[in-house]
Design an enzyme around this catalytic site. Structure first.
Site, PDB file in Angstrom:
ATOM      1  N   ALA A 239     -43.903 -15.378 -58.655  1.00 60.54           N
ATOM      2  CA  ALA A 239     -43.936 -14.228 -59.561  1.00 60.54           C
ATOM      3  C   ALA A 239     -45.182 -13.373 -59.341  1.00 60.54           C
ATOM      4  O   ALA A 239     -45.136 -12.361 -58.627  1.00 60.54           O
ATOM      5  CB  ALA A 239     -43.846 -14.713 -61.001  1.00 60.54           C
ATOM      6  N   ARG A 240     -46.284 -13.730 -59.969  1.00 67.67           N
ATOM      7  CA  ARG A 240     -47.554 -13.023 -59.844  1.00 67.67           C
ATOM      8  C   ARG A 240     -48.662 -14.050 -59.697  1.00 67.67           C
ATOM      9  O   ARG A 240     -48.667 -15.086 -60.372  1.00 67.67           O
ATOM     10  CB  ARG A 240     -47.818 -12.146 -61.075  1.00 67.67           C
ATOM     11  CG  ARG A 240     -46.997 -10.866 -61.114  1.00 67.67           C
ATOM     12  CD  ARG A 240     -47.506  -9.875 -60.062  1.00 67.67           C
ATOM     13  NE  ARG A 240     -46.807  -8.601 -60.119  1.00 67.67           N
ATOM     14  CZ  ARG A 240     -45.724  -8.300 -59.431  1.00 67.67           C
ATOM     15  NH1 ARG A 240     -45.193  -9.218 -58.621  1.00 67.67           N
ATOM     16  NH2 ARG A 240     -45.170  -7.116 -59.522  1.00 67.67           N
ATOM     17  N   ASP A 264     -46.310 -18.095 -53.174  1.00 72.68           N
ATOM     18  CA  ASP A 264     -45.945 -16.897 -52.415  1.00 72.68           C
ATOM     19  C   ASP A 264     -46.758 -15.698 -52.879  1.00 72.68           C
ATOM     20  O   ASP A 264     -46.650 -14.622 -52.304  1.00 72.68           O
ATOM     21  CB  ASP A 264     -44.447 -16.609 -52.565  1.00 72.68           C
ATOM     22  CG  ASP A 264     -43.969 -15.503 -51.632  1.00 72.68           C
ATOM     23  OD1 ASP A 264     -44.242 -15.594 -50.416  1.00 72.68           O
ATOM     24  OD2 ASP A 264     -43.342 -14.543 -52.119  1.00 72.68           O
ATOM     25  N   GLU A 269     -54.415  -9.685 -53.272  1.00 74.85           N
ATOM     26  CA  GLU A 269     -53.534  -9.547 -52.106  1.00 74.85           C
ATOM     27  C   GLU A 269     -53.802  -8.229 -51.381  1.00 74.85           C
ATOM     28  O   GLU A 269     -53.818  -7.178 -52.039  1.00 74.85           O
ATOM     29  CB  GLU A 269     -52.065  -9.619 -52.545  1.00 74.85           C
ATOM     30  CG  GLU A 269     -51.693 -10.939 -53.171  1.00 74.85           C
ATOM     31  CD  GLU A 269     -50.264 -10.967 -53.704  1.00 74.85           C
ATOM     32  OE1 GLU A 269     -49.730 -12.068 -53.906  1.00 74.85           O
ATOM     33  OE2 GLU A 269     -49.685  -9.877 -53.944  1.00 74.85           O
ATOM     34  N   HIS A 289     -46.540 -13.455 -49.719  1.00 75.16           N
ATOM     35  CA  HIS A 289     -45.824 -12.588 -50.667  1.00 75.16           C
ATOM     36  C   HIS A 289     -44.596 -11.951 -49.986  1.00 75.16           C
ATOM     37  O   HIS A 289     -44.436 -10.735 -49.965  1.00 75.16           O
ATOM     38  CB  HIS A 289     -46.742 -11.496 -51.224  1.00 75.16           C
ATOM     39  CG  HIS A 289     -46.234 -10.934 -52.522  1.00 75.16           C
ATOM     40  ND1 HIS A 289     -47.073 -10.457 -53.503  1.00 75.16           N
ATOM     41  CD2 HIS A 289     -44.975 -10.777 -53.008  1.00 75.16           C
ATOM     42  CE1 HIS A 289     -46.358 -10.020 -54.531  1.00 75.16           C
ATOM     43  NE2 HIS A 289     -45.075 -10.210 -54.250  1.00 75.16           N
TER      44      HIS A 289
END
Length: 318
Positions: A239-240, A264, A269, A289
């Site tokens: 998700a985040r 992920d 980022e 991601h």
């Protein structure tokens, strides 16, 4: 007026749109968007470049470039923000409401893609296929005295408990696959009580995160909640990055508090030097991601953005 002149007149009336980070979508055709606005697409945009690039824009398109209230108050022409993603935590919604700026995201476009990669990571954590590939390249099977290599051992998912925190569209898709594996499935939302969350985490064999990032969900998975989990449990965050306190997660993995995790998404980022500590953590798998980014999902994303632009153009012309 000739047909060509009429077409030119229509084109001049298209709203001016600026895509601040078009490179984030990778190799994708933006023609559908270009048909509905006068588009300027920048590969990426630094924080101090936002004002100049958006100064004359009626529409801003952003994936991860933040649009805060201080900036928005300097953009009187801006009427619409299209977020080229599902999450909108990079947008100052209070300022948009104050200024009459509409905000549309691209929800649902990535469901199939994220669900697929979620299960790719869960299966990797549970089955250690990459370890088996490395063992094969190092001759472990070739030297085996019997026909098979059993270690590292793995367990079946059937009968295990899957907890999905963030049981929206994507979360429900993850739960459906879990049910197909014969898992016992528990869906939670960011509004679930602390008592419900604790009870679920204490049972979880696999915990998969799909909640939005809000002030309430920041550091949702921290040292206390990790301490509730079983030492055999596995965690996946699709998700985040801000949902997970990475320092607490690394400590839990090093101490054996939980068995393994896959991320992920990260709080920053692309990551900087902090990635080294994560990469040195045992049983932690990190992917860049990528869960949202299948070819089909990125094409659906462009179609969704084009639909928002089309609706805006029609509404303004009415």
């Amino acid at each position: 007026m000739t047909g060509d002149a009429q077409q030119a007149s229509v084109e001049r009336q298209l709203p001016r749109a600026v895509f601040l980070d078009a490179l984030s979508l990778g190799p994708v055709d933006l023609a559908l968007i270009e048909q509905r606005c006068e588009l300027t697409a920048w590969p990426s945009t630094a924080i101090d470049e936002r004002l100049e690039r958006l100064r004359d824009a009626e529409i801003a398109i952003t994936n991860k470039i933040p649009l805060d209230g201080e900036l928005l108050r300097q953009l009187p022409k801006l009427r619409l923000i299209c977020v080229a993603a599902t999450g909108t935590d990079q947008i100052d919604h209070a300022a948009c409401k104050e200024l009459g700026i509409r905000v549309h995201n691209a929800g649902r476009y990535s469901r199939a893609s994220v669900v697929q990669i979620t299960w790719a990571l869960i299966l990797e954590l549970c089955c250690a296929m990459d370890q088996r590939r490395r063992d094969l390249s190092q001759g472990v099977w070739q030297r085996s005295p019997v026909f098979s290599v059993i270690e590292p051992e793995f367990d079946e998912l059937e009968g295990q408990i899957l907890v999905v925190l963030g049981a929206g569209d994507i979360g429900r898709g993850v739960l459906a696959i879990g049910e197909a594996f014969g898992m016992q499935c528990i869906g939670l939302t960011s509004r679930s009580s602390n008592v419900e969350v604790e009870a679920a985490l204490r049972q979880a064999d696999v915990l998969s995160l799909h909640a939005p990032l809000t002030p309430q969900t920041q550091n949702l998975i921290n040292a206390q909640r990790l301490s509730w989990m079983k030492p055999t449990a596995r965690l996946v965050n699709m998700a985040r990055g801000g949902l997970v306190n990475c320092d607490d997660l690394c400590a839990a993995l090093r101490s054996g508090q939980i068995a393994a995790a896959a991320l992920d998404v990260l709080p920053v980022e692309p990551p900087g030097s902090e990635l080294e500590a994560l990469q040195d953590t045992p049983n932690l798998l990190i992917s860049p991601h990528m869960g949202w980014s299948s070819r089909q999902a990125r094409n659906r994303l462009v179609q969704t953005l084009a639909g928002h632009l089309q609706a805006y153009v029609f509404a303004e012309a009415a």
